[in-house]
Design an enzyme around this catalytic site. Structure first.
Site, PDB file in Angstrom:
ATOM      1  N   GLY A  42       2.908  -1.153   4.202  1.00 36.47           N
ATOM      2  CA  GLY A  42       2.870   0.257   3.843  1.00 36.47           C
ATOM      3  C   GLY A  42       4.268   0.772   3.551  1.00 36.47           C
ATOM      4  O   GLY A  42       4.809   0.589   2.460  1.00 36.47           O
ATOM      5  N   GLY A  43       4.881   1.385   4.553  1.00 38.60           N
ATOM      6  CA  GLY A  43       6.188   2.037   4.388  1.00 38.60           C
ATOM      7  C   GLY A  43       7.225   1.195   3.658  1.00 38.60           C
ATOM      8  O   GLY A  43       7.905   1.682   2.736  1.00 38.60           O
ATOM      9  N   HIS A  89      -9.466   0.799   4.924  1.00 34.68           N
ATOM     10  CA  HIS A  89      -8.136   0.972   5.512  1.00 34.68           C
ATOM     11  C   HIS A  89      -8.258   1.891   6.723  1.00 34.68           C
ATOM     12  O   HIS A  89      -9.079   2.818   6.736  1.00 34.68           O
ATOM     13  CB  HIS A  89      -7.164   1.563   4.484  1.00 34.68           C
ATOM     14  CG  HIS A  89      -5.761   1.603   4.991  1.00 34.68           C
ATOM     15  ND1 HIS A  89      -5.303   2.640   5.773  1.00 34.68           N
ATOM     16  CD2 HIS A  89      -4.733   0.729   4.869  1.00 34.68           C
ATOM     17  CE1 HIS A  89      -4.033   2.389   6.109  1.00 34.68           C
ATOM     18  NE2 HIS A  89      -3.671   1.237   5.570  1.00 34.68           N
ATOM     19  N   GLU A 103      -5.107  -5.049  10.713  1.00 36.91           N
ATOM     20  CA  GLU A 103      -4.103  -4.006  10.861  1.00 36.91           C
ATOM     21  C   GLU A 103      -4.374  -3.232  12.151  1.00 36.91           C
ATOM     22  O   GLU A 103      -5.193  -2.302  12.170  1.00 36.91           O
ATOM     23  CB  GLU A 103      -4.172  -3.041   9.673  1.00 36.91           C
ATOM     24  CG  GLU A 103      -3.944  -3.702   8.342  1.00 36.91           C
ATOM     25  CD  GLU A 103      -3.434  -2.684   7.328  1.00 36.91           C
ATOM     26  OE1 GLU A 103      -2.294  -2.836   6.872  1.00 36.91           O
ATOM     27  OE2 GLU A 103      -4.154  -1.726   7.025  1.00 36.91           O
ATOM     28  N   GLY A 150       2.445   2.356  10.445  1.00 39.51           N
ATOM     29  CA  GLY A 150       3.327   3.501  10.215  1.00 39.51           C
ATOM     30  C   GLY A 150       4.022   4.000  11.467  1.00 39.51           C
ATOM     31  O   GLY A 150       4.595   5.077  11.481  1.00 39.51           O
ATOM     32  N   ASN A 195       0.869  -1.186   0.000  1.00 39.55           N
ATOM     33  CA  ASN A 195       0.000   0.000   0.000  1.00 39.55           C
ATOM     34  C   ASN A 195       0.904   1.233   0.000  1.00 39.55           C
ATOM     35  O   ASN A 195       1.518   1.548   1.016  1.00 39.55           O
ATOM     36  CB  ASN A 195      -0.891  -0.022   1.247  1.00 39.55           C
ATOM     37  CG  ASN A 195      -1.678   1.263   1.407  1.00 39.55           C
ATOM     38  OD1 ASN A 195      -1.832   2.035   0.445  1.00 39.55           O
ATOM     39  ND2 ASN A 195      -2.179   1.506   2.612  1.00 39.55           N
ATOM     40  N   TRP A 196       0.970   1.896  -1.146  1.00 34.89           N
ATOM     41  CA  TRP A 196       1.885   3.036  -1.273  1.00 34.89           C
ATOM     42  C   TRP A 196       1.315   4.303  -0.634  1.00 34.89           C
ATOM     43  O   TRP A 196       1.998   5.326  -0.564  1.00 34.89           O
ATOM     44  CB  TRP A 196       2.205   3.297  -2.744  1.00 34.89           C
ATOM     45  CG  TRP A 196       2.971   2.189  -3.417  1.00 34.89           C
ATOM     46  CD1 TRP A 196       3.443   1.034  -2.831  1.00 34.89           C
ATOM     47  CD2 TRP A 196       3.361   2.115  -4.786  1.00 34.89           C
ATOM     48  NE1 TRP A 196       4.096   0.268  -3.765  1.00 34.89           N
ATOM     49  CE2 TRP A 196       4.061   0.900  -4.978  1.00 34.89           C
ATOM     50  CE3 TRP A 196       3.185   2.957  -5.888  1.00 34.89           C
ATOM     51  CZ2 TRP A 196       4.581   0.516  -6.212  1.00 34.89           C
ATOM     52  CZ3 TRP A 196       3.712   2.573  -7.130  1.00 34.89           C
ATOM     53  CH2 TRP A 196       4.398   1.368  -7.277  1.00 34.89           C
ATOM     54  N   LYS A 197       0.084   4.264  -0.221  1.00 34.57           N
ATOM     55  CA  LYS A 197      -0.585   5.444   0.377  1.00 34.57           C
ATOM     56  C   LYS A 197      -0.415   6.654  -0.553  1.00 34.57           C
ATOM     57  O   LYS A 197      -0.385   6.497  -1.760  1.00 34.57           O
ATOM     58  CB  LYS A 197      -0.045   5.729   1.775  1.00 34.57           C
ATOM     59  CG  LYS A 197       0.012   4.483   2.648  1.00 34.57           C
ATOM     60  CD  LYS A 197       0.198   4.809   4.088  1.00 34.57           C
ATOM     61  CE  LYS A 197       0.517   3.540   4.860  1.00 34.57           C
ATOM     62  NZ  LYS A 197       0.210   3.628   6.249  1.00 34.57           N
ATOM     63  N   GLU A 234      -6.684   4.366   7.740  1.00 37.14           N
ATOM     64  CA  GLU A 234      -6.600   5.815   7.491  1.00 37.14           C
ATOM     65  C   GLU A 234      -7.904   6.341   6.906  1.00 37.14           C
ATOM     66  O   GLU A 234      -8.274   7.493   7.128  1.00 37.14           O
ATOM     67  CB  GLU A 234      -5.384   6.107   6.601  1.00 37.14           C
ATOM     68  CG  GLU A 234      -4.092   5.970   7.415  1.00 37.14           C
ATOM     69  CD  GLU A 234      -2.918   5.385   6.656  1.00 37.14           C
ATOM     70  OE1 GLU A 234      -2.890   5.459   5.417  1.00 37.14           O
ATOM     71  OE2 GLU A 234      -2.017   4.834   7.316  1.00 37.14           O
ATOM     72  N   SER A 287       3.611  -2.009  10.184  1.00 35.51           N
ATOM     73  CA  SER A 287       5.071  -1.971  10.280  1.00 35.51           C
ATOM     74  C   SER A 287       5.722  -3.315   9.940  1.00 35.51           C
ATOM     75  O   SER A 287       6.722  -3.688  10.562  1.00 35.51           O
ATOM     76  CB  SER A 287       5.512  -1.463  11.660  1.00 35.51           C
ATOM     77  OG  SER A 287       5.001  -0.156  11.862  1.00 35.51           O
TER      78      SER A 287
HETATM   79  C1  PEP Z   1      -0.667   0.069   5.731  1.00 38.41           C
HETATM   80  O1  PEP Z   1      -0.650   1.173   5.217  1.00 38.41           O
HETATM   81  O2  PEP Z   1      -1.600  -0.713   5.473  1.00 38.41           O
HETATM   82  C2  PEP Z   1       0.427  -0.313   6.626  1.00 38.41           C
HETATM   83  C3  PEP Z   1       0.390  -1.471   7.218  1.00 38.41           C
HETATM   84  O3  PEP Z   1       1.447   0.595   6.794  1.00 38.41           O
HETATM   85  P1  PEP Z   1       2.889   0.338   7.495  1.00 38.41           P
HETATM   86  O4  PEP Z   1       3.406  -0.974   6.933  1.00 38.41           O
HETATM   87  O5  PEP Z   1       3.717   1.495   7.100  1.00 38.41           O
HETATM   88  O6  PEP Z   1       2.640   0.232   8.942  1.00 38.41           O
END
Ligand code: PEP
Length: 253
Positions: A236-237, A97, A169, A175, A9-11, A99, A215
């Site tokens: 994500g990151g 998600h 999640e 993040g 997930n590049w957000k 966010e 993470s």
């Molecule tokens: C996400 O955006 O779904 C996520 C899990 O982010 P991160 O891996 O950065 O925690």
């Protein structure tokens, strides 16, 4: 055995160049692995879906959207429909998600409409659920996740439910650099599988893939993936760095 699934997930990150070079790198360096031993999806921002779809070319990397709207067309400024996403080559769409739920304010009801519209239109939803830190500290994780799962699947037939991928999640791990321990994640994944078994049946519960997100990185991916009910990772990151994302994909097989 379920095939593992790693989704990035590049957000709201990358640009027209970096989205293409990142997609090209992932596709080129996972040949023979992606699609065969592990399913891989990239979820770039809406505006880069087309370029990323072209960049992955005829590799087995799938493309997903980070969100989708439930209406088919019309006066919904800023929204993107299921058929538009399919038209751009999307296979998946994230729904609910954290966010979207906690920054934008999406309700369980809206998330359910998105999941239903996606499945009905042939787009595979990745339904995200997870508790806030205050909810975990108050011992409410089971209650919160149970509500999100039940509401997320509301009204879906077993046949349609099979198209859903779940993602657990924990919001406090997204993040933040804080990862749920494999045991903490496994506990909630087992709960989700049990809930799906109760709503539908155990065959369906066994078949639905449940991803962990929060993470995830090369250093913790293998340990998370070893848990019985963790079928993949939503990243994500670490999905923004080709080396890290590819190491995570390799750790999943
Ligand atoms: C996400 O955006 O779904 C996520 C899990 O982010 P991160 O891996 O950065 O925690």
């Amino acid at each position: 055995m379920t095939k593992p699934f790693i989704a990035g997930n590049w957000k709201m990150n990358t640009d027209s160049r970096s989205s293409v070079s990142l997609a090209e790198a992932v596709a080129a360096r996972t040949t023979g692995l992606a699609g065969r031993q592990v399913d891989v999806a990239l979820c770039p921002p809406f505006v880069y879906l087309g370029p990323v779809f072209r960049a992955v070319g005829n590799s087995s990397i799938a493309v997903g959207a980070q969100d989708v709207y439930f209406q088919p067309d019309g006066a919904f400024t800023g929204e993107v429909s299921v058929s538009m996403l399919k038209d751009m080559g999307c296979t998946y769409a994230l729904c609910g998600h954290s966010e979207r739920r906690h920054v934008i304010g999406e309700s369980d009801e809206l998330v359910n409409k998105k999941v239903t519209a996606a499945v009905s239109g042939g787009l595979l939803p990745i339904l995200c659920v997870g508790e806030l830190i205050e909810q975990r500290k108050a011992g409410r994780t089971t209650e919160v996740v149970t509500g999100q799962v039940k509401n997320g699947f509301a009204g879906l037939s077993a046949e349609k439910a099979l198209a859903v991928t779940m993602a657990y999640e924990p919001v406090w791990a997204i993040g933040t650099g804080l990862t749920a321990t494999p045991q903490q994640a496994q506990e909630v994944h087992a709960l989700i599988r049990e809930l799906i078994g109760r709503i539908y049946d155990s065959r369906l519960a066994d078949e639905i893939r449940i991803l962990y997100g929060g993470s995830a990185k090369p250093g913790n991916a293998a340990a998370l993936m070893q848990e019985q009910d963790i079928d993949g990772l939503l990243v994500g990151g670490a999905s923004l760095k080709a080396d890290d994302f590819i190491d995570i994909i390799k750790a999943a097989v």
